[in-house]
Design an enzyme around this catalytic site. Sequence first.
Site, PDB file in Angstrom:
ATOM      1  N   ASN A  34       1.008  -1.105  -0.359  1.00 21.99           N
ATOM      2  CA  ASN A  34       0.274  -0.136   0.032  1.00 21.99           C
ATOM      3  C   ASN A  34       0.685   1.058  -0.069  1.00 21.99           C
ATOM      4  O   ASN A  34       1.230   1.360   1.078  1.00 21.99           O
ATOM      5  CB  ASN A  34      -0.999   0.002   1.023  1.00 21.99           C
ATOM      6  CG  ASN A  34      -1.145   1.617   1.587  1.00 21.99           C
ATOM      7  OD1 ASN A  34      -2.059   1.558   0.700  1.00 21.99           O
ATOM      8  ND2 ASN A  34      -1.970   1.532   2.160  1.00 21.99           N
ATOM      9  N   LYS A  80       0.004   4.068  -0.790  1.00 21.96           N
ATOM     10  CA  LYS A  80      -0.810   5.688   0.297  1.00 21.96           C
ATOM     11  C   LYS A  80      -0.230   6.925  -0.504  1.00 21.96           C
ATOM     12  O   LYS A  80      -0.149   6.721  -1.479  1.00 21.96           O
ATOM     13  CB  LYS A  80      -0.369   5.487   1.849  1.00 21.96           C
ATOM     14  CG  LYS A  80      -0.092   4.539   2.896  1.00 21.96           C
ATOM     15  CD  LYS A  80       0.029   4.751   4.055  1.00 21.96           C
ATOM     16  CE  LYS A  80       0.359   2.757   4.855  1.00 21.96           C
ATOM     17  NZ  LYS A  80      -0.124   3.336   5.987  1.00 21.96           N
ATOM     18  N   HIS A  87      -8.997   1.294   4.569  1.00 22.82           N
ATOM     19  CA  HIS A  87      -8.003   1.141   5.777  1.00 22.82           C
ATOM     20  C   HIS A  87      -8.113   2.482   6.868  1.00 22.82           C
ATOM     21  O   HIS A  87      -9.572   3.139   6.463  1.00 22.82           O
ATOM     22  CB  HIS A  87      -7.448   2.348   4.311  1.00 22.82           C
ATOM     23  CG  HIS A  87      -6.290   1.620   4.999  1.00 22.82           C
ATOM     24  ND1 HIS A  87      -5.381   2.751   6.044  1.00 22.82           N
ATOM     25  CD2 HIS A  87      -4.534   1.306   4.451  1.00 22.82           C
ATOM     26  CE1 HIS A  87      -3.734   2.593   6.189  1.00 22.82           C
ATOM     27  NE2 HIS A  87      -3.444   0.938   5.895  1.00 22.82           N
ATOM     28  N   GLU A 109      -6.509   4.371   7.465  1.00 23.63           N
ATOM     29  CA  GLU A 109      -6.292   6.351   7.569  1.00 23.63           C
ATOM     30  C   GLU A 109      -7.925   6.457   6.544  1.00 23.63           C
ATOM     31  O   GLU A 109      -8.071   7.764   6.945  1.00 23.63           O
ATOM     32  CB  GLU A 109      -5.186   6.191   7.224  1.00 23.63           C
ATOM     33  CG  GLU A 109      -3.968   5.654   7.637  1.00 23.63           C
ATOM     34  CD  GLU A 109      -2.768   5.170   6.394  1.00 23.63           C
ATOM     35  OE1 GLU A 109      -2.636   5.302   5.431  1.00 23.63           O
ATOM     36  OE2 GLU A 109      -1.656   4.559   7.688  1.00 23.63           O
ATOM     37  N   GLU A 119      -5.316  -5.102  10.242  1.00 22.86           N
ATOM     38  CA  GLU A 119      -4.352  -4.176  10.610  1.00 22.86           C
ATOM     39  C   GLU A 119      -4.726  -4.030  11.568  1.00 22.86           C
ATOM     40  O   GLU A 119      -5.365  -2.342  11.962  1.00 22.86           O
ATOM     41  CB  GLU A 119      -4.122  -3.105   9.483  1.00 22.86           C
ATOM     42  CG  GLU A 119      -4.141  -3.436   8.430  1.00 22.86           C
ATOM     43  CD  GLU A 119      -3.459  -2.714   7.857  1.00 22.86           C
ATOM     44  OE1 GLU A 119      -2.334  -2.595   6.870  1.00 22.86           O
ATOM     45  OE2 GLU A 119      -3.977  -1.467   6.538  1.00 22.86           O
ATOM     46  N   GLY A 149       2.255   2.335  10.831  1.00 21.04           N
ATOM     47  CA  GLY A 149       3.087   2.831  10.290  1.00 21.04           C
ATOM     48  C   GLY A 149       4.668   3.034  11.998  1.00 21.04           C
ATOM     49  O   GLY A 149       4.749   4.301  12.001  1.00 21.04           O
ATOM     50  N   SER A 164       3.904  -2.740  10.559  1.00 22.55           N
ATOM     51  CA  SER A 164       4.775  -2.748  10.098  1.00 22.55           C
ATOM     52  C   SER A 164       5.527  -3.903   9.828  1.00 22.55           C
ATOM     53  O   SER A 164       6.422  -4.842  10.857  1.00 22.55           O
ATOM     54  CB  SER A 164       5.469  -2.282  11.981  1.00 22.55           C
ATOM     55  OG  SER A 164       4.780  -0.660  12.176  1.00 22.55           O
TER      56      SER A 164
HETATM   57  P1  PGA Z   1       3.008  -0.191   7.453  1.00 23.90           P
HETATM   58  O1  PGA Z   1       1.397   0.187   6.811  1.00 23.90           O
HETATM   59  O2  PGA Z   1       3.960  -1.123   6.879  1.00 23.90           O
HETATM   60  O3  PGA Z   1       3.714   1.583   7.326  1.00 23.90           O
HETATM   61  O4  PGA Z   1       2.629  -0.033   8.866  1.00 23.90           O
HETATM   62  C1  PGA Z   1       0.808  -0.541   6.788  1.00 23.90           C
HETATM   63  C2  PGA Z   1      -0.372  -0.464   6.192  1.00 23.90           C
HETATM   64  O5  PGA Z   1      -1.869   0.562   6.077  1.00 23.90           O
HETATM   65  O6  PGA Z   1      -1.320  -0.943   5.372  1.00 23.90           O
END
Ligand code: PGA
Length: 255
Positions: A10, A12, A96, A98, A168, A174, A214
Amino acid sequence: MSRKPFIAGNWKMNKTAAEAVETVKGLAAEVADIKNVDIAVFPTFLSVLAAKEAAAGSNVNVGVQGVHFAASGAYTGEVSVDMLKEHGITHAIVGHSERRQYFGETNETVNKRTLAALDAGITPFTCIGETLEERESGNMEKVLESQLREGLAGLTADQMEKTILAYEPVWAIGTGVTASPQQAQDAHAFIRQTLTDMFGTDTAEKVIIQYGGSVKAGNVAELIGQKDIDGALVGGASLKVEDFSALLKNASAVC
Ligand code: PGA
């Protein structure tokens, strides 16, 4: 394992179209030999067509980060399934955390978007996951269960089998903090049990459930080695060819 792992990046709000094309080309060259893991990347809407063209003929699928449920109309900033289908888009992230956190998506809209994608033959990567506060207050299972029951309401068993879920935990996205393989497995087992209650064992056993938060080259093997973890949705570690190809190779080696 009967479920073929699916690992997706992803991206983003990162990468210009030129950067996306360069990354896709580099990635496709690095992972061309990987056959036992399905692979996708999700660039921004503005880069997706160029990235898709760059990936043509490779084993890297290119999808989008969202899809709206209406066919057309007054929904500023959104894109419909027909618009995606016109360009041969077959994979889409839905809901997601976010999007839930910053753009007001709810279980109800996630449900409508998931159904719209499925009706159009687009594979939804429907995301769920609890916040730290929800986990620490003992509400993880309650939150996951309502995300599943409300977010997947009205799907047929056949549609469920075509849906990919991404678990997730919001506190792991992140942050550099990964759920331990056991914590992730426990959540995945709970998710599969809930799917069993909703759709029956046969269907639940077929659903691919990715872990996200992560994930990197150093921890992917242990995570996907867990019984109910069938891949990963990767943010930060999917942005560089070097990092993502190392992650995919490490995963492929243990599948
Ligand atoms: P990350 O994000 O691997 O940077 O933690 C995962 C995601 O949001 O899909």
